[in-house]
Design a protein around this motif. Structure first.
Motif, PDB file in Angstrom:
ATOM      1  N   VAL A 223       0.683  -1.536   0.089  1.00 46.93           N
ATOM      2  CA  VAL A 223      -0.200   0.609   0.578  1.00 46.93           C
ATOM      3  C   VAL A 223       0.973   1.054  -0.103  1.00 46.93           C
ATOM      4  O   VAL A 223       0.358   2.553  -0.575  1.00 46.93           O
ATOM      5  CB  VAL A 223      -0.971  -0.016   1.220  1.00 46.93           C
ATOM      6  N   ALA A 224       1.992   1.135   0.438  1.00 42.87           N
ATOM      7  CA  ALA A 224       3.120   2.390   0.846  1.00 42.87           C
ATOM      8  C   ALA A 224       3.859   2.469  -0.444  1.00 42.87           C
ATOM      9  O   ALA A 224       3.550   4.195  -0.683  1.00 42.87           O
ATOM     10  CB  ALA A 224       3.304   2.086   1.725  1.00 42.87           C
ATOM     11  N   THR A 245      -1.250 -10.666  -0.352  1.00 40.46           N
ATOM     12  CA  THR A 245      -1.892 -10.936  -0.390  1.00 40.46           C
ATOM     13  C   THR A 245      -3.011 -10.394  -1.627  1.00 40.46           C
ATOM     14  O   THR A 245      -2.369  -9.324  -1.976  1.00 40.46           O
ATOM     15  CB  THR A 245      -3.239 -11.224   0.387  1.00 40.46           C
ATOM     16  N   ASP A 246      -4.411 -10.604  -1.650  1.00 39.57           N
ATOM     17  CA  ASP A 246      -5.098  -9.750  -3.242  1.00 39.57           C
ATOM     18  C   ASP A 246      -5.363  -8.336  -2.669  1.00 39.57           C
ATOM     19  O   ASP A 246      -5.292  -7.132  -3.537  1.00 39.57           O
ATOM     20  CB  ASP A 246      -6.631 -10.371  -3.262  1.00 39.57           C
ATOM     21  N   GLU A 247      -5.250  -7.832  -0.969  1.00 41.09           N
ATOM     22  CA  GLU A 247      -5.402  -6.714  -0.877  1.00 41.09           C
ATOM     23  C   GLU A 247      -4.520  -5.718  -1.336  1.00 41.09           C
ATOM     24  O   GLU A 247      -4.303  -4.652  -1.684  1.00 41.09           O
ATOM     25  CB  GLU A 247      -5.751  -6.586   1.243  1.00 41.09           C
ATOM     26  N   GLY A 248      -2.972  -6.704  -1.053  1.00 41.68           N
ATOM     27  CA  GLY A 248      -1.543  -5.642  -1.346  1.00 41.68           C
ATOM     28  C   GLY A 248      -1.372  -5.267  -2.728  1.00 41.68           C
ATOM     29  O   GLY A 248      -1.030  -4.261  -3.361  1.00 41.68           O
ATOM     30  N   ALA A 249      -1.874  -6.299  -3.843  1.00 41.57           N
ATOM     31  CA  ALA A 249      -2.005  -6.467  -4.922  1.00 41.57           C
ATOM     32  C   ALA A 249      -2.611  -5.595  -5.729  1.00 41.57           C
ATOM     33  O   ALA A 249      -2.314  -4.493  -6.572  1.00 41.57           O
ATOM     34  CB  ALA A 249      -2.200  -8.008  -5.514  1.00 41.57           C
ATOM     35  N   GLU A 250      -3.575  -4.911  -4.862  1.00 37.68           N
ATOM     36  CA  GLU A 250      -5.190  -4.371  -5.442  1.00 37.68           C
ATOM     37  C   GLU A 250      -4.984  -3.004  -5.164  1.00 37.68           C
ATOM     38  O   GLU A 250      -4.361  -2.145  -6.091  1.00 37.68           O
ATOM     39  CB  GLU A 250      -6.504  -4.652  -4.669  1.00 37.68           C
ATOM     40  N   LEU A 252      -1.320  -1.869  -5.805  1.00 37.25           N
ATOM     41  CA  LEU A 252      -0.441  -1.544  -6.579  1.00 37.25           C
ATOM     42  C   LEU A 252      -1.235  -1.974  -7.606  1.00 37.25           C
ATOM     43  O   LEU A 252      -1.047  -0.834  -8.481  1.00 37.25           O
ATOM     44  CB  LEU A 252       0.886  -3.052  -6.440  1.00 37.25           C
ATOM     45  N   LEU A 253      -1.656  -2.891  -8.241  1.00 36.93           N
ATOM     46  CA  LEU A 253      -2.279  -2.046  -9.507  1.00 36.93           C
ATOM     47  C   LEU A 253      -3.691  -0.720  -9.317  1.00 36.93           C
ATOM     48  O   LEU A 253      -3.502  -0.117 -10.351  1.00 36.93           O
ATOM     49  CB  LEU A 253      -2.991  -3.101  -9.663  1.00 36.93           C
ATOM     50  N   SER A 254      -3.652  -0.160  -8.160  1.00 38.53           N
ATOM     51  CA  SER A 254      -4.257   0.692  -7.997  1.00 38.53           C
ATOM     52  C   SER A 254      -3.826   2.210  -7.963  1.00 38.53           C
ATOM     53  O   SER A 254      -4.441   2.951  -8.399  1.00 38.53           O
ATOM     54  CB  SER A 254      -5.849   0.622  -7.152  1.00 38.53           C
ATOM     55  N   GLY A 255      -2.525   1.756  -7.530  1.00 41.68           N
ATOM     56  CA  GLY A 255      -1.725   3.042  -7.282  1.00 41.68           C
ATOM     57  C   GLY A 255      -1.240   3.460  -8.903  1.00 41.68           C
ATOM     58  O   GLY A 255      -1.060   3.549 -10.132  1.00 41.68           O
ATOM     59  N   GLN A 256       0.396   4.585  -8.772  1.00 36.21           N
ATOM     60  CA  GLN A 256       0.926   4.772  -9.468  1.00 36.21           C
ATOM     61  C   GLN A 256       1.424   3.987 -10.327  1.00 36.21           C
ATOM     62  O   GLN A 256       1.441   2.506  -9.807  1.00 36.21           O
ATOM     63  CB  GLN A 256       1.714   5.416  -9.206  1.00 36.21           C
TER      64      GLN A 256
END
Length: 307
Positions: A223-224, A245-250, A252-256
C-alpha cells in the motif's frame, strides 16, 4: 532456507579459506572473492583470519566474505568484528564485503548473532557493496558514504533500528537496497513509518532497485509503495518472500503506474488465481515473478525466511 554458500560475489568466483587451508596452490588474490570462515568447534575465527592475512596478499583483495565464526551466545568476543577491524588496514582495496555467509547447516539465519557494525564499517570507508546476513543483535548508526552502491540485509527479523538507520543515511550513489524484514517473533519489528524516508527517495537519488521483502506486513508495504515517490525512478521492485495477499496486489494495481519497471518480483505470495491473472495482464511489458503461490485462503500466512 539458505543451504548453499555464495559461489559468486562482486562478479568474482568465490574461493574458500578455512582452518585447513594450505598456503600452496592459492589463487591470485584479486582473481576471486575470498570466503574466510571456520567450522563449529574448530579453530577460532581470529586464528583463521590471521593465517589468511599471512598467506594471501591482502592488499590485492577486492571482495571479502566472512563466513561462519565460533558463535557463543554468552561471549560477544567470538564475533568477527574486532578481529576484522584490527586488520582492516591490510585490505586497502576491498570494495565488497559480505558479513555472515552462513548456511542452515551451520546456523539458522535468526540464530546468527551480529553486533553493532559501525566501527567495522568505519574501517572500510571505500566500500561499494555491503551485505549482512542475520539480524540478532544487529545495530547500525546512519551512514554517510559517497561510494556505497549496493546495500543488502538478509534476516528473519530485521530490527527497526537498523531500518531507521538506513532511512536516515546519506547515500547519494546507492543504486540497490535490499532488506529482508522478517517477522516479529525473530526481531523484525519495523513498521511502514520506519521506511517512509526510504520510500520518499529524497536521500536516495540514484536508487534503481528496491527490495522490501520477507515481511509479515507485506500488504501494508505494498500500500505504501503504491504511492511512494521513489518508485518512479526504479527499474526493478522486489516485494517477494512475504505474506502478500490480494489486498496488497490491489493497492499496487490501483496506485501509480508500474509499467516503467523492467521487473517486479512477487515470488512467494498468497494471491488468488484471479489476481495473478490481473497482475500479469496489467503489466504486459514487465517481467513479473508470480511463482511460489501459497493458498490464498490460508489463515496462518508465513514468510519465506523466518527462523
Amino acid at each position: 532456507m539458505i543451504v548453499e554458500h555464495l559461489t559468486e560475489y562482486a562478479g568474482l568466483p568465490v574461493h574458500g579459506f578455512g582452518p585447513d587451508t594450505e598456503r600452496e596452490g592459492l589463487p591470485e588474490a584479486d582473481s576471486v572473492a575470498w570466503h574466510v570462515g571456520t567450522h563449529f568447534e574448530d579453530a577460532a575465527f581470529a586464528e583463521v583470519l590471521g593465517r589468511f592475512v599471512e598467506y594471501v596478499d591482502t592488499e590485492k583483495v577486492t571482495a571479502l566474505i566472512i563466513g561462519y565464526w565460533n558463535m557463543s551466545y554468552e561471549d560477544e568476543e567470538c564475533a568477527p568484528f574486532k578481529p576484522l577491524a584490527s586488520v582492516a588496514d591490510r585490505f586497502p582495496n576491498v570494495r565488497s564485503l559480505f558479513i555472515g555467509d552462513i548456511v542452515m547447516e551451520e546456523s539458522e539465519i535468526s540464530w546468527i548473532e551480529q553486533s553493532h557494525i559501525g566501527e567495522l564499517l568505519a574501517r572500510f570507508p571505500l566500500l561499494e557493496r555491503l551485505g549482512v546476513r542475520g539480524g540478532g543483535g544487529l545495530a547500525l548508526d546512519p551512514l554517510h558514504s559517497e561510494h556505497l552502491r549496493e546495500l543488502r540485509f538478509e534476516s528473519g527479523g530485521l530490527p527497526a533500528g537498523v531500518v531507521r538507520a538506513v532511512a536516515a543515511s546519506d547515500l547519494p550513489n546507492l543504486e540497490s537496497l535490499v532488506m529482508w524484514l522478517g517477522v516479529g517473533d525473530y526481531g523484525g519489528d519495523a513498521t511502514v513509518a520506519d521506511m517512509a524516508p526510504i520510500l520518499s527517495g529524497e536521500r536516495l537519488p540514484a536508487l534503481r532497485h528496491l527490495g522490501l521483502q520477507d515481511s509479515e506486513i507485506q500488504d501494508e508495504i505494498a500500500v505504501a509503495v503504491a504511492a511512494a515517490p521513489v518508485v518512479a525512478r526504479l527499474e526493478s521492485l522486489d516485494l517477494s518472500m512475504g505474506a502478500l495477499t490480494d489486498e496488497g496486489a490491489e493497492a499496487l494495481l490501483s496506485g501509480q503506474p508500474l509499467t516503467h519497471l523492467r521487473s517486479l518480483n512477487l515470488h512467494h505470495h498468497y494471491l488468488s488465481d484471479a489476481m495473478v491473472t490481473r497482475v500479469r495482464t496489467a503489466l504486459p511489458g514487465v517481467e513479473v515473478d508470480l511463482d511460489g503461490q501459497e493458498d490464498p485462503d490460508e489463515e496462518w500466512r508465513f514468510v519465506a525466511v523466518a527462523e
